[in-house]
Each structure stands twice: as structure tokens, then as C-alpha cells.
Design a protein around this motif. Structure first.
Motif, short mmCIF file in Angstrom:
data_model
loop_
_atom_site.label_atom_id
_atom_site.label_comp_id
_atom_site.label_asym_id
_atom_site.label_seq_id
_atom_site.Cartn_x
_atom_site.Cartn_y
_atom_site.Cartn_z
N SER A 183 0.83 -1.21 0.00
CA SER A 183 0.00 0.00 0.00
C SER A 183 0.86 1.26 0.00
N GLU A 184 0.61 2.13 -0.96
CA GLU A 184 1.36 3.39 -1.03
C GLU A 184 0.82 4.42 -0.05
N ASN A 185 -0.32 4.15 0.54
CA ASN A 185 -0.92 5.08 1.50
C ASN A 185 -0.55 4.75 2.95
N ARG A 186 0.00 3.57 3.16
CA ARG A 186 0.31 3.14 4.53
C ARG A 186 1.81 2.99 4.79
N TYR A 187 2.62 2.98 3.72
CA TYR A 187 4.06 2.80 3.89
C TYR A 187 4.82 3.68 2.89
N GLN A 188 6.01 4.09 3.32
CA GLN A 188 6.98 4.64 2.38
C GLN A 188 7.89 3.48 1.97
N VAL A 189 8.08 3.30 0.67
CA VAL A 189 8.87 2.17 0.16
C VAL A 189 10.10 2.69 -0.56
N VAL A 190 11.27 2.15 -0.19
CA VAL A 190 12.52 2.47 -0.87
C VAL A 190 13.08 1.17 -1.44
N LEU A 191 13.21 1.12 -2.75
CA LEU A 191 13.73 -0.06 -3.43
C LEU A 191 15.19 0.18 -3.81
N LEU A 192 16.06 -0.75 -3.43
CA LEU A 192 17.48 -0.67 -3.77
C LEU A 192 17.84 -1.83 -4.69
N ASP A 193 18.56 -1.51 -5.76
CA ASP A 193 19.02 -2.56 -6.66
C ASP A 193 20.28 -2.08 -7.38
N MET A 194 21.15 -3.04 -7.73
CA MET A 194 22.39 -2.70 -8.44
C MET A 194 22.14 -2.39 -9.91
N LYS A 195 20.95 -2.78 -10.41
CA LYS A 195 20.59 -2.50 -11.80
C LYS A 195 19.34 -1.65 -11.82
#
Length: 423
Positions: free
Chosen positions: A28-40
Motif C-alpha cells: 500500500s502506497e498510503n500506509r508505507y513509504q517504500v525504498v527499493l534498492l538494486d544494483m541494476k
């Protein structure tokens, strides 16, 4: 990293494979802040890597930019970064571009090739786990035939035209089938002054049958297809060494310039996971809610996670279908948690496995029945098309397949950059 502090719990996701992608899409974009990390900065559809390696597809057909996938998703941030370590005490991830705190951490880093401690094979073999590997293999295959054309040494010519594939799982079978199609329909036209009939494709498998994780019926059908295509299969055989020219097993020697490694994978993750949390296959032990053993806010999903159950005492199989189901299930669970509801245990729903051996030949194991031949092949194509990320990718892949089927041609036989094995 320039990530804003807001009044929502922060979830950091490491890895945008099948599991990480599915998680980020469903959280849910309304209940969490999401940070995605990837080498590509892209997601790779790994099941079709072998087609890039065999000149059937260009890499942009099976990759998709991460930023485009999540365009418009609120409270979502992507950073191109390599995660070096997890600081569990201070709830931070340490990367090559800085540190980042988390409230919850999702490890979805997938798997890498497992060479079982054989350093010479690791040095000279060709793995097939990402787009770079596929492009390297494509270049090497074409280079081998260019070199074979120029050498007067008959033994060296045959070595350049011989291929050894270690592992008779879906990847090994599909690579062998693709090479056989090149041998039958493409290379004789590209190299009319070479006797392509001298080309050999060998599959070496340590188990007593090919596709050991599929039904016996599918294994037998596959072996029959392979023999029909002129592919040699060596069962109950294990490779002991490879120096770039000769592959040795317990009782046989193969003179081949190319050894393709499809014999096994192992979990891959940053430092910071305790030894007692790591189990067989270098996987992270998790419970039925994907929570890492003896951790409160760290989860692992996909190939890197080992979730044991009565049906799978050694952990769920390392398959894309498992990874996608785990990613969605964990996102749904955390959404439930944010609403004050309890989390549900994960149960893998086996929707079947499949493998193709090339034109008009595939095997499909569904829960209630087994299919082979051209019907299995059409099912395999349809499923893989639908699993691609977007419509453009599906159309590009479909058009490539249709063109190749009609014209018996693979149009991407180009050496983008010359590849040379480490000496």
C-alpha cells in the motif's frame, strides 16, 4: 540518499527480482513509504535469458526499467545502489551511496550460480543468471564459429564447435534445445564452408534423469526429444574440472571450448545475516510469514528465502512462481498489519512447471495432467508471454518468435562486444 522523512513507516526492499517486484507492486502506497534498492535499474525476466544467449531475442525484450514500472506510485523511491551490509542493531542498510534507516526490511536479493567450490569451473564456465551473462554467451558462441572457420587445426575446430552444458534442469534443457536449433537451421547458412554436422551438444547431469523436479513422464518425453535433436545426454555423471579446453568427469573427457553452467544456484545476500540464520543452499531461514529466524522486522522472500513446510522440508523450490507468490503474500500481510489485522501464513500454490526443448517441443506438468509436444509448446509460449512486464515486451517477443518460426531464422547474431574468458 535524499529520501524524505514522512509520517509513514519506511520499508526498504533490497532487490527487484520477481519477489521484490511483486512486493513493491502490491504494498500500500498510503500506509508505507517504500525504498527499493538494486544494483541494476531494470527488472530481468530470467526465464528467457537463454533466448538472448542463443540470438533469439535482444536483451531489451526481456528487461524493463524499474522507474517506468513504478511511475506514478506514491511514496515510492528507487535508488541505484549496492547494499554492502545490514546493521540489524541500528536498523540501517549500508550501501555504496550511503546509509538508510528502515522500519521494516525486505531481503529479495535472489540467487547466483553455485559452483560448489570448484574454482576452475567458476573461472572458465559460462553462467546464465543475468543479461550480461547472456550477452557474453551469445558473443562467445558466434566467436567460436568465426575462429573455427579460420583454424586449420581440425582438433581445435571441433573443440570450438563442441558445447558442454552442465545441469539438466529447465535452463540446461532450454539452452541445449536453442543450440540445436542453431545447428539445424541457422549455422549451416551462416557458415556454408564449415561442416556444422561436427558440432556436438552434450548435457551432463548428476541425477538419474533429466528434469528431476518434474514428473517421470515429462523426463522421459524430454530425453526422447533431446535424442531426436541430436543432443547427447550423460546421466549420473558429474563434472570434476574444466580448464577452458577440456571438461573432465569421473570417467569421461570432453574436448570443448565452451562449458555452460546450469547445475545449481545458491542464495545471495548482503553481510549482516547471522550464521545460525543461514541454511542449506546459502538461504535465509524464514517462518511461514517470511520473517527471518529470530528477527522482528526483517523479512526474506524469493530464492534467497528458505521457508520449510511438510511439503517442502528443505524449503520451497527456487522458482519464479514461488518468488512472485511470496512477494504478493508478504505485501498483503503487511497491508493487513497496517490495518490492525493479523498476518496469514504463506502456502505455496503449485500451478505447474514447464520446459521447452525448442520448436514444437515442450513439457508441461500441471497439477492434474501432463502435456507434451506442440500443445505443451503453445502453453509454454503463452504463459511466458503473459508473464512479461508490459504489452510492448510481449509484442516484441511474439513478433520475434513468429519471425523465427516462419523463417527458421534468429536475427540477432551479432557480437556487440568481444568476450574473452579469463586466463
Amino acid at each position: 540518499m535524499n529520501i524524505p522523512q514522512i509520517d509513514l513507516p519506511r520499508i526498504v526492499v533490497i532487490g527487484c527480482g520477481f519477489a521484490g517486484l511483486k512486493f513493491c507492486k502490491n504494498i500500500s502506497e498510503n500506509r508505507y513509504q517504500v525504498v527499493l534498492l538494486d544494483m541494476k535499474n531494470y527488472h530481468t525476466f530470467q526465464p528467457l535469458l537463454y533466448q538472448v544467449a542463443s540470438s533469439g531475442l535482444e536483451p531489451d525484450s526481456i528487461v524493463y526499467p524499474i522507474r517506468k514500472i513504478f511511475k506514478g506510485k506514491k511514496n515510492f523511491y528507487f535508488r541505484l545502489a549496492k547494499t554492502r551490509r545490514i546493521d540489524t542493531e541500528n536498523k540501517k542498510v549500508i550501501t555504496n551511496i550511503g546509509e538508510l534507516g528502515y522500519d521494516k526490511l525486505i531481503v529479495a536479493t535472489g540467487a547466483i550460480s553455485n559452483f560448489f567450490g570448484m574454482e576452475d569451473i567458476k573461472k572458465f564456465a559460462m553462467p546464465l543468471k543475468d543479461v550480461v551473462h547472456a550477452l557474453n554467451l551469445r558473443s562467445l558462441v558466434i566467436q567460436n564459429f568465426e575462429e573455427a572457420l579460420n583454424t586449420n587445426d581440425l582438433k581445435e575446430r571441433e573443440r570450438l564447435m563442441n558445447f558442454v552444458i552442465v545441469g539438466a534442469g529447465p535452463t540446461g534443457i532450454e539452452v541445449a534445445g536453442a543450440l540445436a536449433e542453431l545447428k539445424e537451421h541457422v549455422l549451416p547458412n551462416d557458415y556454408p564452408d564449415l561442416d556444422i554436422r561436427k558440432m556436438q551438444i552434450n548435457i551432463i547431469e548428476g541425477n538419474e534423469r533429466v528434469l528431476v523436479n518434474m514428473s517421470k513422464e515429462s523426463s522421459e518425453r524430454t530425453q526422447k526429444y533431446l535424442h531426436k535433436r541430436g543432443i547427447y545426454v550423460w546421466l549420473n555423471t558429474r563434472v570434476k574440472s574444466f580448464d577452458g579446453r577440456i571438461a573432465k568427469t569421473e570417467n569421461k573427457t570432453f574436448e570443448a571450448a565452451t562449458l555452460i553452467w546450469a547445475a545449481g544456484i545458491k542464495g545471495h545476500f548482503p553481510k549482516g545475516i547471522r550464521k545460525d540464520q543461514i541454511v542449506r543452499g546459502n538461504r535465509i531461514l524464514v517462518d511461514d510469514q517470511s520473517l527471518v529466524h529470530e528477527m522482528e522486522d526483517i523479512y526474506a522472500i524469493g530464492d534467497v528465502a528458505c521457508m520449510r513446510s511438510p511439503s517442502y522440508p528443505n524449503g520451497n523450490p527456487m522458482l519464479a512462481s514461488v518468488a512472485e507468490q511470496q512477494g504478493k503474500h508478504l505485501a498483503d500481510n503487511l497491508n493487513r498489519l497496517a490495518k490492525g489485522k493479523s498476518m496469514k501464513p504463506f502456502v505455496f500454490e503449485d500451478r505447474g512447471t514447464m520446459a521447452t526443448i525448442g520448436r514444437n517441443h515442450a513439457v508441461v506438468d500441471l497439477p492434474n495432467f501432463k502435456i507434451g509436444g506442440i500443445i505443451g509448446w503453445f502453453i509454454w509460449m503463452f504463459v511466458h508471454l503473459m508473464l512479461l512486464v508490459d504489452f510492448r515486451n510481449r509484442m516484441v517477443v511474439f513478433m520475434n518468435w513468429a519471425w523465427s518460426y516462419i523463417n527458421y531464422d534468429k536475427g540477432t547474431r551479432v557480437i556487440i562486444r568481444k568476450f574473452s574468458k579469463r586466463k
